[in-house]
Scaffold this active site. Structure first.
Site, PDB file in Angstrom:
ATOM      1  N   ALA A 156       0.833  -1.216   0.000  1.00 38.40           N
ATOM      2  CA  ALA A 156       0.000   0.000   0.000  1.00 38.40           C
ATOM      3  C   ALA A 156       0.864   1.262   0.000  1.00 38.40           C
ATOM      4  O   ALA A 156       0.540   2.252   0.635  1.00 38.40           O
ATOM      5  CB  ALA A 156      -0.936  -0.012   1.213  1.00 38.40           C
ATOM      6  N   HIS A 167       3.382   3.992  -2.498  1.00 35.72           N
ATOM      7  CA  HIS A 167       3.025   5.043  -3.461  1.00 35.72           C
ATOM      8  C   HIS A 167       2.241   4.499  -4.650  1.00 35.72           C
ATOM      9  O   HIS A 167       1.188   5.028  -5.001  1.00 35.72           O
ATOM     10  CB  HIS A 167       4.291   5.746  -3.948  1.00 35.72           C
ATOM     11  CG  HIS A 167       4.895   6.634  -2.920  1.00 35.72           C
ATOM     12  ND1 HIS A 167       5.894   6.214  -2.063  1.00 35.72           N
ATOM     13  CD2 HIS A 167       4.628   7.910  -2.586  1.00 35.72           C
ATOM     14  CE1 HIS A 167       6.216   7.210  -1.257  1.00 35.72           C
ATOM     15  NE2 HIS A 167       5.460   8.250  -1.551  1.00 35.72           N
ATOM     16  N   ASP A 216      -0.753  -4.501   3.379  1.00 38.67           N
ATOM     17  CA  ASP A 216       0.665  -4.166   3.581  1.00 38.67           C
ATOM     18  C   ASP A 216       1.141  -4.869   4.849  1.00 38.67           C
ATOM     19  O   ASP A 216       0.334  -5.280   5.687  1.00 38.67           O
ATOM     20  CB  ASP A 216       0.863  -2.643   3.706  1.00 38.67           C
ATOM     21  CG  ASP A 216       2.265  -2.207   3.298  1.00 38.67           C
ATOM     22  OD1 ASP A 216       2.428  -1.659   2.180  1.00 38.67           O
ATOM     23  OD2 ASP A 216       3.218  -2.440   4.076  1.00 38.67           O
ATOM     24  N   ASN A 227      13.659  -7.683  -3.496  1.00 39.37           N
ATOM     25  CA  ASN A 227      12.265  -7.764  -3.931  1.00 39.37           C
ATOM     26  C   ASN A 227      11.834  -9.197  -4.229  1.00 39.37           C
ATOM     27  O   ASN A 227      10.654  -9.541  -4.069  1.00 39.37           O
ATOM     28  CB  ASN A 227      12.025  -6.827  -5.122  1.00 39.37           C
ATOM     29  CG  ASN A 227      11.884  -5.379  -4.669  1.00 39.37           C
ATOM     30  OD1 ASN A 227      11.831  -5.117  -3.471  1.00 39.37           O
ATOM     31  ND2 ASN A 227      11.832  -4.457  -5.597  1.00 39.37           N
ATOM     32  N   HIS A 233      11.048  -4.567 -19.102  1.00 32.03           N
ATOM     33  CA  HIS A 233      10.836  -3.235 -18.527  1.00 32.03           C
ATOM     34  C   HIS A 233      12.137  -2.808 -17.845  1.00 32.03           C
ATOM     35  O   HIS A 233      12.228  -2.696 -16.643  1.00 32.03           O
ATOM     36  CB  HIS A 233       9.685  -3.330 -17.522  1.00 32.03           C
ATOM     37  CG  HIS A 233       9.341  -2.034 -16.862  1.00 32.03           C
ATOM     38  ND1 HIS A 233       9.101  -0.876 -17.546  1.00 32.03           N
ATOM     39  CD2 HIS A 233       9.169  -1.727 -15.550  1.00 32.03           C
ATOM     40  CE1 HIS A 233       8.810   0.088 -16.690  1.00 32.03           C
ATOM     41  NE2 HIS A 233       8.848  -0.398 -15.479  1.00 32.03           N
TER      42      HIS A 233
END
Ligand code: APR
Length: 309
Positions: free
Chosen positions: A11, A13, A34, A96, A176
């Site tokens: 939750a 940006h 979150d 990540n 990306h």
């Protein structure tokens, strides 16, 4: 008709901005998840209190419990750390991957029919990781990148020509990352190829600015990365799925032979609808474009190999 439900994992940006666009549109109920206690609840309450002002029927709840995400139609994954100045998207890989691996396990069981959209960077690899950890069919796990990159390219073309950005239809393939493949040949302004409107050296400069579009914002913000345009791009994909729009949009998809790539998530043109990636559109690339695509796919493959997934 059952109301649609979208869960957003992370939750921060990008997650909260996506939730705001969804709440404003009123097309679904929203769950913000979150690990930080209180934060998703606080943001959800704030968003819910804005709903009457939008005349929106959307409910928004915040949670630290994956059980609240059960029965989702779409799950967006933005959990993770964002870039700081000087970092590439790839520098986020190991941290990540740990976070997104845990998220995959948390979301899979409760929402067996959901479509998952990975946003966390390096996004193509995180889409691959979510595909592996959730065990969903690959057409229901995709990544958001091409829509954002194309929006950036469109913006720079519109600035160059002093025309409305909405009139520019840009296409970008590949991962990306810094090796993304903008395709001026398939980019038009109100149907006119951009190659007819802008000199090639200027197009090259706009392509380069697009490749560095995320880094340009990171360098300005200094404390985080872009979120308004990423959220708008994610919203466009969610809408295409929830409303079964059959909308042509680029997405990171699991390729099984298309564009000469097998067993890897890379950005390609798709048709998005209720089934997720309903079709992968195969364009005939010229030699130079295919080489650039291969280099971009090889960069993604290198990261997947580091994670051994
Ligand atoms: N589970 C759920 N949420 C988590 C977890 C976890 N295990 N670990 C971290 N988070 C949350 C953080 O608490 C934070 O609220 O993920 C959120 C990330 O938000 P921001 O730090 O604001 O980052 P944001 O700008 O939203 O970017 C998120 O999207 O565009 C990409 O590169 C960007 O990878 C980054 C991601």
């Amino acid at each position: 008709m059952k109301r649609k439900k979208v869960s957003i994992i992370g939750a921060g940006h990008v997650g909260a901005s996506t939730a705001q666009l969804l709440a404003h549109s009123g097309i679904c109920d929203i769950v913000l998840f979150d690990i930080v206690e209180g934060m998703p609840q606080g943001k959800a309450l704030d968003l819910a209190e804005a709903a009457p002002l939008y005349n929106s029927a959307a409910s928004v709840i915040g949670t630290n419990d994956y059980a609240a995400t059960a029965g989702s139609d779409v799950i967006v994954v933005t959990a993770g750390i964002a870039r700081k100045p000087g970092m590439s998207r790839d520098d986020l890989l190991k941290t990540n991957a740990q976070i997104v691996g845990a998220v995959g396990k948390g979301i899979a069981g409760g929402s067996p029919n959901a479509v998952i959209i990975a946003v966390t960077n390096p996004m193509d690899v995180m889409a691959h990781l979510l595909y592996k950890t959730t065990d969903y069919p690959h057409h229901r796990v995709m990544g958001m990148g091409g829509v954002l990159d194309a929006a950036r390219f469109s913006t720079f073309i519109a600035m160059e020509l002093n025309v409305a950005a909405g009139a520019v239809d840009a296409l970008i393939l590949g991962g990306h990352g810094d090796q993304m493949v903008p395709l001026p040949r398939f980019t038009t302004v109100n149907g006119v190829p951009v190659t007819e409107l802008i000199a090639s050296d200027r197009i090259d400069a706009l392509v380069e600015r697009t490749r560095n579009g995320g880094a340009e914002i990171v360098a300005l913000l200094k404390t985080g990365s872009a979120y308004y345009a990423p959220a708008a791009a994610t919203f466009q994909m969610i809408k295409a799925i929830l409303l079964d729009e059959k909308r042509p949009l680029p997405a990171a998809c699991y390729l099984s032979g298309q564009y000469g790539v097998d067993g890897l998530y890379v950005g390609v043109p798709t048709i998005l609808g209720a089934g997720g990636v309903e079709k992968i559109v195969e364009l005939k690339l010229n030699e130079k474009e295919q080489e650039a695509f291969n280099r971009s796919a090889a960069a993604v493959a290198g990261l997947v190999k580091i994670l051994d997934i």
